[in-house]
Design a protein around this motif. Structure first.
Motif, short mmCIF file in Angstrom:
data_model
loop_
_atom_site.label_atom_id
_atom_site.label_comp_id
_atom_site.label_asym_id
_atom_site.label_seq_id
_atom_site.Cartn_x
_atom_site.Cartn_y
_atom_site.Cartn_z
N GLU A 325 -27.52 -30.05 30.96
CA GLU A 325 -27.85 -29.23 32.14
C GLU A 325 -27.25 -29.87 33.38
O GLU A 325 -27.13 -31.09 33.48
CB GLU A 325 -29.36 -29.12 32.27
CG GLU A 325 -29.80 -28.11 33.32
CD GLU A 325 -31.29 -27.86 33.30
OE1 GLU A 325 -31.83 -27.35 34.31
OE2 GLU A 325 -31.93 -28.19 32.27
N SER A 326 -26.89 -29.05 34.35
CA SER A 326 -26.29 -29.54 35.60
C SER A 326 -27.03 -28.96 36.79
O SER A 326 -27.92 -28.12 36.65
CB SER A 326 -24.81 -29.13 35.67
OG SER A 326 -24.70 -27.72 35.79
N VAL A 327 -26.65 -29.41 37.97
CA VAL A 327 -27.20 -28.85 39.21
C VAL A 327 -26.78 -27.39 39.31
O VAL A 327 -25.68 -27.01 38.88
CB VAL A 327 -26.70 -29.65 40.42
CG1 VAL A 327 -27.20 -29.02 41.72
CG2 VAL A 327 -27.15 -31.11 40.32
N GLY A 328 -27.63 -26.56 39.86
CA GLY A 328 -27.32 -25.14 39.99
C GLY A 328 -26.02 -24.89 40.75
O GLY A 328 -25.70 -25.60 41.70
N HIS A 329 -25.28 -23.89 40.32
CA HIS A 329 -23.99 -23.59 40.93
C HIS A 329 -23.64 -22.12 40.70
O HIS A 329 -24.26 -21.44 39.88
CB HIS A 329 -22.89 -24.48 40.32
CG HIS A 329 -22.85 -24.41 38.82
ND1 HIS A 329 -23.43 -25.37 38.03
CD2 HIS A 329 -22.33 -23.49 37.98
CE1 HIS A 329 -23.26 -25.04 36.75
NE2 HIS A 329 -22.61 -23.91 36.70
N SER A 330 -22.66 -21.66 41.42
CA SER A 330 -22.21 -20.28 41.28
C SER A 330 -21.44 -20.10 39.97
O SER A 330 -20.71 -20.99 39.53
CB SER A 330 -21.30 -19.90 42.46
OG SER A 330 -20.69 -18.64 42.24
N THR A 331 -21.59 -18.95 39.37
CA THR A 331 -20.83 -18.63 38.15
C THR A 331 -19.71 -17.63 38.43
O THR A 331 -18.96 -17.26 37.53
CB THR A 331 -21.76 -18.03 37.09
OG1 THR A 331 -22.37 -16.85 37.62
CG2 THR A 331 -22.83 -19.02 36.68
N ALA A 332 -19.60 -17.21 39.68
CA ALA A 332 -18.61 -16.19 40.03
C ALA A 332 -17.18 -16.70 39.90
O ALA A 332 -16.91 -17.89 40.09
CB ALA A 332 -18.86 -15.71 41.46
N ILE A 333 -16.28 -15.81 39.56
CA ILE A 333 -14.86 -16.13 39.57
C ILE A 333 -14.41 -16.21 41.02
O ILE A 333 -14.57 -15.26 41.79
CB ILE A 333 -14.06 -15.05 38.81
CG1 ILE A 333 -14.38 -15.13 37.30
CG2 ILE A 333 -12.55 -15.21 39.04
CD1 ILE A 333 -13.72 -14.07 36.47
N SER A 334 -13.87 -17.33 41.41
CA SER A 334 -13.50 -17.55 42.81
C SER A 334 -12.35 -16.66 43.24
O SER A 334 -11.60 -16.13 42.41
CB SER A 334 -13.11 -19.01 43.04
OG SER A 334 -11.88 -19.30 42.39
N LYS A 335 -12.23 -16.50 44.53
CA LYS A 335 -11.14 -15.70 45.08
C LYS A 335 -9.79 -16.28 44.68
O LYS A 335 -8.87 -15.55 44.31
CB LYS A 335 -11.26 -15.62 46.60
CG LYS A 335 -10.23 -14.71 47.26
CD LYS A 335 -10.44 -14.62 48.76
CE LYS A 335 -11.73 -13.91 49.09
NZ LYS A 335 -11.87 -13.70 50.57
N ASP A 336 -9.67 -17.61 44.76
CA ASP A 336 -8.40 -18.25 44.41
C ASP A 336 -8.05 -18.02 42.94
O ASP A 336 -6.88 -17.79 42.61
CB ASP A 336 -8.46 -19.76 44.69
CG ASP A 336 -8.41 -20.08 46.18
OD1 ASP A 336 -8.02 -19.18 46.96
OD2 ASP A 336 -8.77 -21.21 46.55
#
Length: 426
Positions: A325-336
């Protein structure tokens, strides 16, 4: 004097042309020097000449020395019987065609200004990685733009040739080829081969059958990737994936990759293959026919909206792989990363299908999509931008990548409009 420089001089007629005589003293006028042939055969094809008031259409061969005609074996090669003029720098040796005819020769040495040769050699012998860097600021902007327009099409056409190979390997399956291109983009440099291998074994029929069923789609992707074989995670998401895949694997006799080929070392967690694979699987959850969508939609923004609103399983919001498990983060595909997808898959599919079908509208749409993506800034593009090339979009940065690999790196300055402008400028 090199043969490349002499060909360049002949191509652009950078020599005194009035009066002009063959070595035998016959008056000659050059209406058209011919089309530069960079493949096997005579150097210039379909030249138009007047020799002693006789209109002649044929090929032209260029050599530094007259004796090169024999050294290269052209005197015995019937393929060179179509040559109507031998252009040379020096030499007095007569040249004969394979049929025994005497070939007219034109000696350019006394007709060329020394400054032209000096400029060419200065450019070709420059040790800068971008040979024209010392003088590119003096090249007119419209010429730089023309070069970029030409090289971006060259790059896309070269990549289209690679797509045709994939089409041949997949028996013309455009949907499979689309999956290969999209998956290889998700693999990036480190795991590109692995993602490509997965895209070749994934069961497309099951992808369509499981449409709108995220659990089954993810089980199919991770299972055929081999990444569920050694997983011991206790989370319900992981256990469900293993259970679902075990069933469909047995039912459909699926092939899987080895779990040991995936690379995790020296990577940012967001680029771990497990995390990128979760995004890729989500991409196919509610859209199983990306080829059809890419080639029918007019709007890149429509695709962008879909990607921005992907539903990726909650498990991945605090995991980058199955075990920890890791710290919470975004799963969205980035703009770049979306921009990379447009460059390396979406626009390439659109361009390739347009070329394949002879549909100019699809080709133009592919170019327009690249224009909507910001210019890439990397170690290859940055120097060209600093030299003043008008780089405003990914269309331009893709052109620069072709300019570097096909011209600058190989010192093919005489084949480049920028190099030609530097040499031709008075």
């Amino acid at each position: 004097m090199s043969e490349d420089i002499l060909q360049f001089i002949w191509r652009f007629r950078l020599f005194r042309q009035i009066p002009l005589f063959t070595r035998a003293g016959l008056p000659i006028r050059i209406l058209h020097p011919g089309d530069w042939n960079q493949d096997a055969g005579p150097d210039f094809q379909r030249a138009l000449l007047f020799i002693e008031d006789i209109y002649i259409c044929g090929n032209v061969e260029v050599h530094v020395s007259a004796k090169d005609w024999v050294i290269h074996g052209h005197h015995e090669n019937p393929a060179y019987n179509s040559v109507v003029l031998h252009v040379i720098w020096e030499g007095e040796e007569p040249c004969y065609l394979a049929d025994g005819s005497l070939l007219p020769s034109l000696n350019l040495r006394e007709l060329i200004e020394p400054d032209i040769v000096c400029k060419a050699n200065t450019l070709l012998q420059n040790i800068n990685p971008i040979p024209c860097a010392y003088d590119i600021k003096n090249v007119p902007m419209h010429i730089k733009v023309q070069v970029l327009q030409r090289t971006v099409v060259e790059r896309l056409e070269a990549r289209y040739e690679q797509v045709k190979i994939l089409l041949h390997e997949t028996q013309g399956d455009w949907e499979r080829v689309t999956l290969i291109l999209i998956a290889s983009a998700f693999g990036m440099k480190v795991n590109k081969e692995q993602f490509t291998a997965l895209s070749r074994v994934l069961n497309l029929k099951l992808l369509k059958k499981f449409a709108h069923k995220p659990q089954l789609i993810h089980a199919l992707f991770f299972g055929q990737a081999g990444l569920l074989q050694k997983v011991s995670g206790k989370e319900s998401y992981v256990q469900e994936l293993k259970k679902e895949y075990a069933y469909i694997e047995k039912l459909h006799g699926l092939d899987s990759l080895s779990p040991y080929q995936w690379k995790f070392m020296r990577m940012r967690p967001a680029n771990f293959p497990t995390f990128k694979l979760a995004q890729l699987a989500s991409l196919y959850t509610h859209q199983s026919s990306w080829f059809s969508w890419i080639t029918t939609t007019e709007s890149l923004e429509e695709i962008r909206y879909f990607v921005d609103n992907l539903e990726i399983p909650e498990f991945w919001s605090n995991h980058y792989h199955f075990e920890k498990e890791s710290v919470g983060h975004s799963t969205a595909i980035s703009k770049d990363f979306f921009h990379l997808l447009v460059i390396n898959s979406f626009s390439l599919i659109l361009f390739s299908y347009g070329k394949y079908m002879g549909d100019g509208n699809l080709v133009n749409r592919a170019l327009a999509w690249l224009e909507q993506v910001p210019v890439e800034i990397n170690k290859l593009v940055r120097p060209y931008k600093s030299l003043g090339l008008p780089l405003e979009s990914a269309l331009d940065s893709q052109a620069v990548l072709q300019l570097w690999s096909a011209y600058c790196e190989k010192k093919r300055c005489l084949h480049c409009g920028i190099g030609a402008s530097i040499i031709n400028r008075i």
